[in-house]
Enzyme design. Structure first.
Site, PDB file in Angstrom:
ATOM      1  N   PRO A   2       0.798  -1.222   0.000  1.00  0.00           N
ATOM      2  CG  PRO A   2      -0.141  -1.092   2.120  1.00  0.00           C
ATOM      3  CD  PRO A   2       0.633  -1.997   1.238  1.00  0.00           C
ATOM      4  CD  GLU A   3       4.111   2.862  -3.556  1.00  0.00           C
ATOM      5  OE1 GLU A   3       4.223   3.992  -4.029  1.00  0.00           O
ATOM      6  OE2 GLU A   3       4.704   1.874  -3.997  1.00  0.00           O
ATOM      7  CG  HIS A  96      -1.727 -13.662   8.659  1.00  0.00           C
ATOM      8  ND1 HIS A  96      -0.754 -14.258   9.420  1.00  0.00           N
ATOM      9  CD2 HIS A  96      -1.733 -14.327   7.485  1.00  0.00           C
ATOM     10  CE1 HIS A  96      -0.178 -15.234   8.726  1.00  0.00           C
ATOM     11  NE2 HIS A  96      -0.751 -15.293   7.546  1.00  0.00           N
ATOM     12  NE  ARG A 115       4.881 -10.094   2.690  1.00  0.00           N
ATOM     13  CZ  ARG A 115       5.117  -9.746   1.440  1.00  0.00           C
ATOM     14  NH1 ARG A 115       5.725  -8.615   1.169  1.00  0.00           N
ATOM     15  NH2 ARG A 115       4.759 -10.518   0.450  1.00  0.00           N
ATOM     16  CE  LYS A 161      16.637  16.204   2.070  1.00  0.00           C
ATOM     17  NZ  LYS A 161      17.017  15.774   3.425  1.00  0.00           N
TER      18      LYS A 161
END
Length: 285
Positions: A2-3, A96, A115, A161
């Site tokens: 998921p983004e 899960h 996970r 940067k």
DNA sequence: TATATCTCCTGCGGGC
DNA sequence: TGCCCGCAGGAGATAT
């Protein structure tokens, strides 16, 4: 994986199905899913019980629920494989399902995470830049679909940067919501190799890159997000369709959709990067 | 201070 | 068939 677009799809689902509901009880079945809630799972469950959900909000890949009790939010991160499912209480529990919240609607809000990179935590709301945010999210920059996103300011940061541009795109304190997939997609669209040094790119090039980031995320949102397997689903357990529109990610050896050159896959930051060797020239050594 | 690397985790697929 | 290993990657911790 998921983004931002996938998290936004989940947020919309929560706004539709959970807002207005009262949390009757919470069961934490896996302590790792509440590891960022320092007082522990019992504390989280006790404090959530009885609260009415008011809204579902998001910044980048973080989302949070606000309640009728002000100054506290339930912060959720889906990590690699987290799902927020709204299910009938009698539906079989997923393998899960690590946290289960019972709602007064008779449904359950389940946090399912294979996970266990994701999790829930409670955090106080603080004011950051005129916007109320959980303090755990205060360090996260505005994302490209935020109405107050300022491309000029982000380009100014990028120009300072000395790291590779892909590394900076993945830095959530510079611009949030971008993960490995959409970074590769935006870089392919902009014709920029991810190993180019951010500070060495021109302002127009960086503006163009941010434009492509917004475009690819907007298109992914319209498609309901990207899905590679059953790990990413909305609150109803359905997958998105944007995977079919990807131009870079996962296309090793396939022809570039712009020039036809075979796409290449390289290791970068311990993960895979996909690019066109002709459209996205590597920086000179 | 800025940047780079490591670690956590589970299921799947490939190789032997 | 079964075992082992590598891979997937977000974000915080740790190292440089």
């Amino acid at each position: 994986m998921p983004e931002l677009p996938e998290v936004e799809v989940v947020r919309r689902g929560l706004a539709r199905h959970v807002a207005g509901r009262v949390v009757e009880s919470v069961t934490v079945k896996h302590p790792r899913s509440v590891r960022r809630h320092v007082p522990g799972g019992d504390d989280l469950a006790a404090r959530l019980a009885g609260l009415r959900v008011e809204a579902a909000q998001r910044r980048g890949k973080f989302l949070w629920l606000t309640f009728d009790e002000p100054d506290v939010a339930l912060v959720v991160h889906l990590g690699m494989s987290g799902q927020m499912l709204v299910q009938p209480a009698d539906a079989p529990l997923e393998k899960h399902a690590h946290i289960v919240a019972t709602l007064d609607s008779g449904s359950e809000l389940r946090f399912v995470d294979q996970r266990t990179f994701g999790g829930w935590m409670l955090a106080p709301l603080v004011e950051v830049g005129g916007t109320p945010l959980p303090d755990a999210v205060a360090h996260i920059a505005r994302d490209p679909v935020d109405p107050l996103f300022d491309p000029d300011a982000v380009v100014t940061v990028l120009r300072r940067k000395q790291s590779e541009i892909k590394r900076v795109l993945l830095d959530q304190t510079v611009v949030s919501g971008i993960g490995n997939i959409y970074a590769d997609e935006a870089l392919w669209r902009a014709g920029i190799h991810g190993e180019r040094i951010a500070a060495k790119l021109s302002r127009p090039a960086l503006h163009g890159l941010l434009t492509e980031v917004r475009a690819v995320m907007g298109e992914a949102l319209l498609a309901g997000g990207t899905s590679f397997d059953a790990l990413y689903v909305n609150v109803n357990g359905q997958s998105g369709y944007f995977e079919r529109s990807l131009n870079a990610y996962g296309r090793e050896d396939e022809p570039c959709r712009r020039c036809g050159a075979p796409m290449v896959r390289e290791k970068f930051m311990n993960r895979s990067s996909f690019s066109c060797p002709r459209c996205q020239r590597r920086p000179r050594p």
